[in-house]
Design a protein around this motif. Structure first.
Motif: not given
Length: 622
Positions: A547-552, A598-604, A563-569
């Protein structure tokens, strides 16, 4: 001489090592469990998860983050396919929401029980932890004072040991593919009479999926042991690593693009062990050092040495007494700011007692209690008690409950911040250790020889988190133990062997934190995997839905918020191997595809991870 050159020289020496041996060992082919090897509960009701060398291979993992990326309760972050940029979102591992503070971290990393991390900033550096040559990775999900001190959780990498009888065994592999990625690894282990030895080396490089996302890893590890008699033995472990990674930068703003992070380090340890049946134990003398160079930026160097002694006694039927002493001494430097630390030394003796009593009808009750004491040469002393109970029915069901206190001392990082922010003065010396009260209940149900279910419910209360504050919230700038938050959660893991050649795994983790912006703590995380062997084929599949999560990282400034978040994947990978006896008993050619949909995702935010990518390779064995 650069350590990467040493690694290549070691690789070239392997064929000569092989020809010097006259006897080989029979291969053992095991389908094994996907994603994790399994879970285990010690006699003190503490829980750990193990990822073995077989899962590392099936996951096509080149580093610790890739090896642990599907482990329930574990979250990772990274920028690059090869190499970790720094010890935060550029490449890090988090356990149940712990390990997110920067500087500092609530979790520590170890090699064969020896602490090995960035000592100046008190957080793991994953590139210092090679997975090739390792027998397994053990994840301790919560404080376990009877095993490790000065941490809320741990990852311990255990090197491979030599075979039990005379002979030699080895593997070598090469693979390459997308983004100019090339990886070669080799390991050798053998025994000759009372001597045993093992050797491993690895080299990996990639141009990366984005400009300036390149990285390189190089490592070499050796272990030599000698058995004095059936009860006593000694060994020496040596490790050297040399790595680099670049920051591809934020895709929208370009911030950080092209920055470089170089790491190197070495570890040396002498271990003396004994096993007399009723008593067994070990003493380890170790030294390690390393540095991290962030360009442009700081150069941080650390030196650590110490002693780790442990004894386990069985003084009566059903009883176990574990005792020992850890002494860890740490110092460091930071340039060009002109910081040189004083020596930080923590002395922590511990003792734990358990007793297994048969209570009838196939049930066994095992209560336990223990304590670890901390004496710090710079900060206040502390203690960490723990208690647990296990109720087990033969080989079918085990219920457990555990309480443990985690103690995590401010490290050299607090002194560095005081050096950089002179207004803080020496206030760091009045800090207490951070503490976590960990409570967990769970069960392990062996539904059949083929099926195992593990369930855990846990509650972690963190208090006395150290931060620095400025007026008007405080009368004068100072370090304070102000922070507190809680994390509740649960885990469910199911392993099932459908047939002798087909195994499946499913894991679900749920986290709920009182700190709404706790980073790298997704509310839900689902991991699944399957491994199938048929004829010459071996197919391994793994997937994760997060699921989506806060990062940094959590900053140490009081009142700071993320306040930075990334979407779930949802990301899935597959590896297909085809056995070739001409390459040895474990030889094969293989292909691995990551992010097959070929999903889009990121950790930051702004750091998109690779789309679909592939590697092909071969493995030889003897």
């Amino acid at each position: 001489m650069r350590k990467s050159a040493i690694a290549w020289a070691t690789a070239l020496a392997f064929p000569f090592s092989v020809t010097a041996q006259t006897q080989t060992l029979d291969a053992v082919i095991v389908t094994g469990s996907p994603v994790i090897e399994g879970n285990s509960t010690d006699t003190f009701a503490s829980f750990r998860t193990t990822v073995s060398a077989q899962q590392i291979e099936d996951l096509n993992a080149v580093d610790a983050a890739a090896a642990l990326r599907r482990t329930p309760g574990v979250s990772i972050s990274r920028f690059n396919p090869v190499g970790s940029f720094g010890g935060e979102e550029g490449g890090a591992v988090y356990i149940r929401g712990m390990g997110t503070s920067r500087p500092g971290s609530e979790i520590k990393t170890y090699i064969d029980g020896i602490p090995f991390y960035m000592g100046v900033w008190s957080h793991p550096l994953l590139d210092l932890l090679p997975v090739n040559g390792m027998d397994r990775l053990d994840v301790y999900k919560g404080p376990q004072p009877q095993v490790f001190g000065n941490t809320f959780g741990a990852v311990n990498l255990v090197p491979k040991r030599s075979p039990g009888r005379d002979g030699v065994r080895g593997d070598a592999s090469v693979r390459g593919g997308s983004f100019g990625t090339f990886i070669e690894q080799a390991d050798l282990s053998g025994r000759s009479g009372d001597f045993d030895y093992s050797l491993a080396e690895g080299y990996a490089t990639s141009d990366g999926h984005r400009d300036d996302a390149d990285g390189r890893l190089a490592n070499v590890m050796a272990r030599v042991g000698y058995r004095f008699n059936p009860h006593w033995s000694a060994s020496v472990l040596l490790l050297a690593v040399d790595n680099t990674a670049r920051d591809p930068g934020n895709a929208d703003t370009g911030v950080g693009k092209g920055d470089r992070y170089d790491t190197d380090g070495h570890l040396a340890a002498l271990t003396v062990e004994h096993d007399h049946g009723w008593a067994k134990g070990s003493i380890k003398f170790y030294e390690n050092s390393g540095k991290a160079i962030q360009k442009p930026g700081l150069t941080s160097k650390f030196d650590m040495y110490g002693v780790r002694w442990r004894e386990d006694f069985k003084p009566w039927s059903g009883g176990l007494v574990s005792t020992g002493l850890d002494v860890d001494s740490l110092s460091g430097k930071v340039s060009p700011v002109g910081f040189k630390s004083r020596q930080f030394t923590i002395t922590s003796p511990f003792v734990s007692v358990s007793h297994a009593a048969v209570v009838g009808n196939g049930w066994t009750l095992t209560p336990s209690v223990g304590i670890r004491s901390y004496q710090h040469n710079q900060l206040a002393n502390d203690v960490a008690p723990h208690a647990g109970v296990i109720l087990a029915h033969e080989d079918s069901l085990a219920l457990r409950a555990n309480y443990s206190r985690g103690v995590n001392y401010p490290g050299i990082d607090a002194a560095v911040l005081s050096h950089l922010i002179s207004a803080l003065g020496t206030s760091w010396r009045s800090l207490d250790a951070e503490k976590m009260d960990h409570k967990e209940v769970g069960l392990t149900w062996y539904a059949s020889e083929a099926t195992t279910l593990d369930v855990a419910f846990f509650d972690d209360d963190v208090k006395d988190r150290y931060v620095f504050a400025f007026p008007p919230s405080v009368p004068a700038p100072a370090f304070l133990n102000l922070g507190s938050y809680a994390v509740q959660g649960s885990e469910v893991m199911l392993q099932h062997r459908i047939s002798s050649g087909w195994s499946v795994f499913g894991g679900w983790t749920w986290l709920n934190s009182s700190k709404s912006d706790l980073p790298y703590a997704p509310r839900t995380n689902i991991s699944v995997g399957t491994t199938w062997r048929g004829g010459p084929f071996r197919i391994s599949f793994d997937a994760q839905n997060q699921s989506r999560m806060t990062v940094l990282g959590q900053a140490r400034a009081d009142g700071s918020a993320n306040t930075s978040k990334v979407g779930g994947f949802t990301v899935a990978n597959v590896r297909v191997g085809y056995a070739l006896p001409a390459l040895g008993s474990r030889g094969e050619i293989f292909a691995a595809v990551e992010n097959i949909f070929d999903r889009d995702y990121e950790f930051r935010s702004g750091y998109r991870m690779p789309g679909i990518s592939a590697q092909v390779g071969l493995k030889t064995s003897f």
